[in-house]
Design a protein around this motif. Structure first.
Motif, PDB file in Angstrom:
ATOM      1  N   SER A  49      -7.811  14.807 -39.263  1.00  0.00           N
ATOM      2  CA  SER A  49      -8.427  15.170 -40.533  1.00  0.00           C
ATOM      3  C   SER A  49      -7.313  15.158 -41.576  1.00  0.00           C
ATOM      4  O   SER A  49      -6.260  15.775 -41.381  1.00  0.00           O
ATOM      5  CB  SER A  49      -9.050  16.567 -40.442  1.00  0.00           C
ATOM      6  N   LYS A  52      -4.627  17.962 -42.454  1.00  0.00           N
ATOM      7  CA  LYS A  52      -4.531  18.971 -41.400  1.00  0.00           C
ATOM      8  C   LYS A  52      -3.500  18.483 -40.388  1.00  0.00           C
ATOM      9  O   LYS A  52      -3.440  17.294 -40.076  1.00  0.00           O
ATOM     10  CB  LYS A  52      -5.887  19.207 -40.744  1.00  0.00           C
ATOM     11  N   ILE A  56      -7.130  15.849 -33.818  1.00  0.00           N
ATOM     12  CA  ILE A  56      -8.436  16.367 -33.401  1.00  0.00           C
ATOM     13  C   ILE A  56      -8.806  15.833 -32.018  1.00  0.00           C
ATOM     14  O   ILE A  56      -9.289  16.557 -31.158  1.00  0.00           O
ATOM     15  CB  ILE A  56      -9.532  15.946 -34.402  1.00  0.00           C
ATOM     16  N   ASN A 377      -8.422  19.608 -30.633  1.00  0.00           N
ATOM     17  CA  ASN A 377      -8.581  20.655 -31.632  1.00  0.00           C
ATOM     18  C   ASN A 377     -10.077  20.958 -31.774  1.00  0.00           C
ATOM     19  O   ASN A 377     -10.734  20.425 -32.665  1.00  0.00           O
ATOM     20  CB  ASN A 377      -7.971  20.183 -32.967  1.00  0.00           C
ATOM     21  N   GLU A 379     -11.959  23.351 -32.932  1.00  0.00           N
ATOM     22  CA  GLU A 379     -12.503  23.881 -34.191  1.00  0.00           C
ATOM     23  C   GLU A 379     -12.707  22.774 -35.208  1.00  0.00           C
ATOM     24  O   GLU A 379     -13.771  22.657 -35.819  1.00  0.00           O
ATOM     25  CB  GLU A 379     -11.566  24.967 -34.752  1.00  0.00           C
ATOM     26  N   ASP A 380     -11.662  21.937 -35.417  1.00  0.00           N
ATOM     27  CA  ASP A 380     -11.794  20.834 -36.364  1.00  0.00           C
ATOM     28  C   ASP A 380     -12.837  19.831 -35.881  1.00  0.00           C
ATOM     29  O   ASP A 380     -13.598  19.270 -36.676  1.00  0.00           O
ATOM     30  CB  ASP A 380     -10.444  20.126 -36.554  1.00  0.00           C
ATOM     31  N   GLU A 383     -16.254  21.193 -36.686  1.00  0.00           N
ATOM     32  CA  GLU A 383     -16.470  21.231 -38.132  1.00  0.00           C
ATOM     33  C   GLU A 383     -16.777  19.835 -38.678  1.00  0.00           C
ATOM     34  O   GLU A 383     -17.666  19.660 -39.508  1.00  0.00           O
ATOM     35  CB  GLU A 383     -15.220  21.793 -38.829  1.00  0.00           C
ATOM     36  N   ILE A 384     -16.054  18.832 -38.186  1.00  0.00           N
ATOM     37  CA  ILE A 384     -16.186  17.482 -38.744  1.00  0.00           C
ATOM     38  C   ILE A 384     -17.339  16.711 -38.125  1.00  0.00           C
ATOM     39  O   ILE A 384     -18.164  16.122 -38.817  1.00  0.00           O
ATOM     40  CB  ILE A 384     -14.863  16.711 -38.571  1.00  0.00           C
ATOM     41  N   TYR A 397     -20.655  19.483 -43.740  1.00  0.00           N
ATOM     42  CA  TYR A 397     -19.254  19.655 -44.134  1.00  0.00           C
ATOM     43  C   TYR A 397     -19.035  19.056 -45.518  1.00  0.00           C
ATOM     44  O   TYR A 397     -19.369  17.908 -45.763  1.00  0.00           O
ATOM     45  CB  TYR A 397     -18.385  18.950 -43.097  1.00  0.00           C
TER      46      TYR A 397
END
Length: 442
Positions: A49, A52, A56, A377, A379-380, A383-384, A397
């Motif tokens: 991302s 970041k 990911i 990752n 969490e990312d 989210e994505i 998002y």
């Protein structure tokens, strides 16, 4: 009253070590401008991302260095081609390998996803362009005609054509439904590194190592104009979403061009070195470059970039308001038709080789089982990609613009600076380098 803080027009956003060895391919997602994929000599494809620090997802399975990567329009799939000629497609939402495609005999130099149908195009150092059906796992058609490595492939916005450019100095336009070449452009005098369709009209841009950008009319099949002022080979180009101008990424600068007539609207100095890809989101242009194992990302604030002479409105010349001409090219050509459903299937023809007509083998199945998508990752990732098997889906998002850092040096008085810049622009069409130069250490 405190003076307003002056922010930069262009700045470095981030620097990451993307692979354990050299980076060999790099691409941005064009939908969000926030997804980044890197391919390396370590045979992996890593997903990031933008801005970041942590990877990911890491995609494995290739056994030779990854030479080309591409993310599809809705950023749910990624395709990667290797030095050995193999192609792998991953489903990013499901975090798994989708397809392995074999058939090229040399490095994969270029890839593109069809905008509507389930097809992928690949170009190779073996000089062939191939169209693959992702669902059926087969080669639909092979386009022969280039004599050297195929460096760039782009589907037209309506999905009916495919443009290819190569080291043989040519650009070719293929009709997908008819399965034949429509036109060949031969005016470039060096390898053609990149081609890009205008988002709305029948216009194609091509950038070459001959240090020119050429614009081609796709109704009359002739050159519209040629930009010859590039100092070094053109590495990447991108039309503004509304089609008003073309951005060209060159060594340490972003140039903004018009084509009817050909002119340079602006030059923004950016310390990105050999920029590899561009994307636009929230009226910010994101550029990415790589050196050895390091990938760097940069931002240019397009609100502060001159496009189509718009910044000259309101100036007075000879006691009369100066109104620049309307953006040219907005209604000169036919507009692409966008199908409401997926496009008609490209014509299937007899395959020319044993390798292209063979059914999927156990060897392919074994290779797919050995290909993995390691979520590094969670969490990312959630989210994505918002995987469909999640119990609840969070709101979509939403990307916010990257905040611009303050300018390092106190600027000139705003009034004097704008007056000077405007008078220069009114008297000449030479490009005006933006005053804000990003600090490479920022």
């Amino acid at each position: 009253m405190a003076a307003a803080v002056v922010t930069k027009t262009a700045w470095k956003l981030q620097e990451i070590t993307a692979h354990s060895s050299n980076v060999s391919a790099l691409v941005l997602g064009k939908n969000s401008g926030r997804l980044l994929a890197t391919g390396g000599d370590d045979c992996r494809v890593n997903i990031w991302s933008v801005n970041k620090p942590n990877c990911i997802m890491s995609l494995t399975g290739h056994t030779t260095p990854v030479e080309s990567v591409k993310i599809n329009t809705n950023e749910e799939m990624i395709v990667a081609g290797s030095q050995s000629g193999s192609i792998r497609i991953w489903d990013l939402e499901a975090a798994k390998i989708l397809r392995t495609l074999m058939g090229h005999k040399a490095n994969i130099c270029s890839l593109d996803f069809h905008p509507y149908g389930g097809f992928v195009a690949s170009g190779s150092m073996d000089t062939n362009v191939k169209l693959w059906d992702v669902r059926r796992k087969g080669c639909v058609f092979r386009y022969k005609g280039h004599t050297q490595a195929v460096r760039c492939l782009r589907f037209s916005p309506d999905g009916k054509w495919l443009a290819s450019s190569a080291d043989d100095h040519t650009v070719k336009l293929w009709d997908l439904a008819a399965g034949k070449i429509m036109c060949e452009f031969t005016e470039h005098t060096g390898p053609v590194n990149v081609v890009e369709f205008h988002p709305n009209e029948y216009l194609l841009a091509s950038g070459s190592s001959d240090r020119t950008i050429r614009f081609w009319d796709l109704e009359k099949f002739q050159v519209v104009s040629c930009i010859k002022e590039e100092a070094i080979p053109v590495r990447c180009v991108l039309f503004n979403p509304d089609g008003c101008c073309l951005y060209a990424g060159s060594h340490d600068s972003l140039r903004v061009y018009g084509w009817e007539p050909e002119r340079c609207f602006d030059v923004v100095m950016v310390n990105w070195g050999k920029v590899a890809d561009l994307s636009i989101c929230n009226n910010q242009l994101i550029g990415v470059s790589f050196t050895q194992s390091i990938v760097s990302s940069f931002v240019v604030d397009l609100n502060r970039v001159t496009k189509c002479g718009s910044s000259l409105h309101g100036l007075v010349r000879d006691d009369k308001p100066f109104v620049p001409p309307a953006p040219m090219g907005s209604s000169l050509r036919r507009i692409y038709d966008r199908p409401s459903t997926t496009c008609s299937r490209p014509q299937r023809v007899k395959h020319n080789s044993e390798s292209e007509r063979r059914s999927p083998s156990s060897e392919d199945d074994r290779e797919e089982k050995e290909s993995t998508a390691e979520i590094q990752n969670p969490e990312d990732y959630k989210e994505i990609f918002q995987p469909k098997n999640s119990i609840t889906r969070t709101p979509p998002y939403k990307n916010e613009p990257f905040p611009a850092p303050p300018e390092d040096v106190p600027p000139e008085p705003t009034l004097a600076k704008e007056t000077s810049r405007s008078s220069q622009a009114a008297d000449s069409q030479t490009p005006l380098p933006s005053q804000e130069t990003p600090d490479s250490s920022s």
